[in-house]
Structures are given as C-alpha cells and as structure tokens.
Write a protein that holds these residues in place. Structure first.
Motif, PDB file in Angstrom:
ATOM      1  N   GLU A   1       0.808  -1.216   0.000  1.00  0.00           N
ATOM      2  CA  GLU A   1       0.000   0.000   0.000  1.00  0.00           C
ATOM      3  C   GLU A   1       0.841   1.265   0.000  1.00  0.00           C
ATOM      4  O   GLU A   1       0.354   2.340  -0.363  1.00  0.00           O
ATOM      5  N   ASP A   2       2.094   1.168   0.433  1.00  0.00           N
ATOM      6  CA  ASP A   2       2.976   2.329   0.448  1.00  0.00           C
ATOM      7  C   ASP A   2       3.783   2.475  -0.840  1.00  0.00           C
ATOM      8  O   ASP A   2       4.548   3.426  -0.988  1.00  0.00           O
ATOM      9  N   SER A   3       3.612   1.534  -1.767  1.00  0.00           N
ATOM     10  CA  SER A   3       4.354   1.587  -3.019  1.00  0.00           C
ATOM     11  C   SER A   3       3.822   2.704  -3.911  1.00  0.00           C
ATOM     12  O   SER A   3       2.672   3.132  -3.793  1.00  0.00           O
ATOM     13  N   GLU A   4       4.648   3.165  -4.809  1.00  0.00           N
ATOM     14  CA  GLU A   4       4.279   4.257  -5.715  1.00  0.00           C
ATOM     15  C   GLU A   4       3.086   3.862  -6.585  1.00  0.00           C
ATOM     16  O   GLU A   4       3.003   2.742  -7.087  1.00  0.00           O
ATOM     17  N   LYS A   5       2.182   4.799  -6.759  1.00  0.00           N
ATOM     18  CA  LYS A   5       1.020   4.563  -7.606  1.00  0.00           C
ATOM     19  C   LYS A   5       1.432   4.725  -9.066  1.00  0.00           C
ATOM     20  O   LYS A   5       1.965   5.743  -9.472  1.00  0.00           O
ATOM     21  N   VAL A   6       1.165   3.694  -9.878  1.00  0.00           N
ATOM     22  CA  VAL A   6       1.565   3.724 -11.283  1.00  0.00           C
ATOM     23  C   VAL A   6       0.387   3.942 -12.221  1.00  0.00           C
ATOM     24  O   VAL A   6       0.570   4.213 -13.413  1.00  0.00           O
ATOM     25  N   GLY A   7      -0.823   3.812 -11.687  1.00  0.00           N
ATOM     26  CA  GLY A   7      -1.996   4.008 -12.533  1.00  0.00           C
ATOM     27  C   GLY A   7      -3.280   3.856 -11.755  1.00  0.00           C
ATOM     28  O   GLY A   7      -3.267   3.669 -10.537  1.00  0.00           O
TER      29      GLY A   7
END
Length: 362
Positions: free
Chosen positions: A94-100
């Motif tokens: 959930e803390d990972s970068e949003k890619v789309g």
C-alpha cells in the motif's frame, strides 16, 4: 445458431492476444481486387495448398470462438469492483508508488497473484492492486458482459466487408489484419454482421476471431498530462473572460482626459495592462448600477479615489496627461478590460484577485 446481440457500451480494448485496427472504408483502389472468383481473403500467403485459411483456430466455428473467448475471460480477466477508482501500485504494498488507476467498470489481464494482491495489465497500466477491490472468474466475466462489447479481429491480411451476407454482394471496403470492428450479430451460417464506419457490413466468419472490449486503466503519466491540459484550458478560459470586451460607453474628450489623469495618478508607474485595469475599474462602476453612472461622478465619489479627493487628479488634468494614460483611458471607455468586471483594486498583498504589477483587482 443463436444470434448474439451487441453488448452495451463501446469501450476500450481489453488486452488479449489479437491486434487492434484502423478501418479502411470504401477503399477499393487501395487493394488489388481479384477479377476472377469471389475469394474473401486477399492475402494469398494466408492460404494453404488446399486453399483453406491457415490459422490457429481454423477448426473452430464462430460459436466455438465465442465460447473459447468467454472461457479465456473467466480464467484471465479481473474487473475493478469500486465506486470510483482503484489505485494500481508498482509493488504489492500500500505504500508503493502509484503507477496508474482503474476506474469503475475497468478490467485487465491477470499476470500474477500473491498475498491478497494481483498483478494485472490494463492497457498501458501494469502493476498491483488489492484483491478486495477486484472481481475474478465468473463474477468478473459477468460484470464485463454488462459493460463491454464484442469486437471482430482477423487471422488473415485482409477481408472484404460486403453489403449483404453473400459472397456475390457489393463490397463496402476492406478490413486489414490490424483492424477491429464491433460485432453486431450472427446472421446466418458462415456470416456475421459488423459495424463498418456506421454501416452494417457482413464478413465471412471463417476468417475472423472475436475478442471482448472493456475499459482500460490510465497510467499516472496520462492522468498528469490530462490534468495539465485541463489546467491550461481553464487558465485560457479565465484569461479570455478577463479580457473580454464589456461594451463601449459614450464619452467626450474631457472625460477621456479626466480618466487618463486618474490612471496616471493611480498606475502611472505600472505596465500598460495595469493602466487599462484601473480605467476598467472606473468603467465597470459606471456600468454597474451600484455606483454613479458617469466617469466624473465615479472618480469624485466620496471616499473612493484618494488622488481625486486630494486634488492631484485635477492638477494632472490641467497639466500634462501622458499619452499612454490617455490611450489606456480610451481603451477602457471602448470596453477593453484586463480584469473582467472588477470594481476595486489596491496594492497587492494578502487579498485574492487579478494581480497586475503591484495592484490586485477584484
């Protein structure tokens, strides 16, 4: 054979194995039509020595192709199960970068599943989404059938689209290998109808495959680019509104000179745009109905323009009014404005409004 009706919305292409297309309508000159025979396939290399089409699915009829595609959907498809949008991230975290983003009614192909997360591909979006916001299997297929539509793709280089489901019928144009069109119905053995540039065309079903279209997600790059474009459009619209002519008012030479004198006192050290802005404030008051209706009475209204009350405007009027100030005064009288309908201004500071030079207008 039971007809299949066209499903609801014409949405974006769901990524499966087949290619997408550019329809080439009414392009008889673009290809060398055979002068002998009624062959539907225009690519001789697509034929075997026995004259049949060589495809991976050559033994399947159109019904079987539909069933194979539905089975593939149930195995490989996932659909966003959200009210608005589902975040897709670079990693299963959930803390990972949003890619789309996958919006409501969007879907994608399952690439991998682990620990309550699914890696999926939806258009150009490739990333991880939480399983609790996705549908799988029969549930995903059922939702897709509610919001998507069937398309027709080719296994050969080009196929004729005819005006009637008959090999001797007139030809609308051609479908090329990388084209795709909406499926409408199965009309009779060996023929289907398609939407060909707004017309109902007919294609020999032996040479086609069927795939399913659903809406795809958007990458963050696409979203940010769209937001920048929208912001630019908004700024442009505001700029146009700010400078839209508000209509001329009749004024004699004395009134032009008086307004020019006030502009010099209030904005003589400002850019020309700021001079017009001060003149526009006066003219907006003249037109508003909430203020006196003449230039003289607006300028000399009690408690409004300090240079008028101290006598500075009168001294400038009696002496030398710079040409730029007179030009700005005439422009404002002609209806020009750089501040829309603003009726006030002051030295720029905390107040919001149109900032020009060292003044803010509202």
């Amino acid at each position: 054979m039971k007809p299949r009706k066209l499903l609801s919305a014409a949405l974006f292409l769901f990524v499966f194995a087949s290619a997408a297309i550019t329809v080439q309508a009414n392009d008889k000159e673009g290809y060398n039509f055979l002068s002998v025979g009624v062959a539907e396939v225009l690519d001789p290399s697509a034929l075997s020595s026995e004259g049949t089409v060589e495809t991976a699915e050559e033994t399947l009829n159109i019904d079987e192709k539909f069933e194979a595609e539905k089975e593939r959907m149930e195995q490989e498809l996932t659909m966003a199960n959200v009210q608005n949008a589902l975040n897709v991230r670079g990693q299963a975290d959930e803390d990972s970068e949003k890619v789309g983003v996958l919006y409501r009614d969007c879907g994608g192909t399952i690439l991998e599943r682990r620990d309550g997360w699914t890696k999926l591909k939806s258009g150009n979006v490739i990333g991880w989404a939480k399983d609790e916001y996705l549908l799988f299997g029969e549930d995903a297929k059922s939702m897709a059938e509610d919001v998507g539509n069937w398309i027709v793709t080719l296994d050969v280089e080009a196929v004729r689209v005819r005006m009637e489901p008959d090999e001797n019928a007139e030809v609308y144009g051609l479908l090329a290998y990388e084209d795709s069109v909406e499926f409408i119905d199965t009309v009779k053995e060996g023929w289907i109808s398609v939407d060909f540039n707004g017309d109902v065309g007919y294609v020999n079903s032996e040479y086609v495959n069927v795939r399913f279209h659903i809406d795809e997600g958007e990458t963050m790059e696409v979203i940010k680019a769209r937001e920048r474009e929208e912001e630019e459009r908004k700024k442009k619209a505001e700029e146009e509104a700010r400078k839209a002519n508000r209509g001329a008012v009749a004024a004699d030479a004395d009134e032009v000179r008086l307004l020019g004198a006030l502009i010099y006192c209030e904005a003589g050290n400002q850019p020309y745009e700021g001079m017009v802005a001060v003149g526009a404030v006066v003219m907006n008051r003249v037109k508003s109905g909430a203020y006196p209706n003449t230039i003289h009475s607006v300028i000399y209204a009690s408690g409004q323009f300090t240079p008028a009350l101290t006598g500075k405007v009168a001294r400038v009027y009696a002496g030398n009014v710079p040409d730029a100030c007179l030009q700005a005064a005439q422009a404002a009288i002609n209806g020009e404005t750089t501040v829309g309908g603003a009726t006030h201004f002051r030295r720029a500071g905390a107040r919001e409004g149109y900032v020009i030079g060292s003044h803010v207008f509202w």
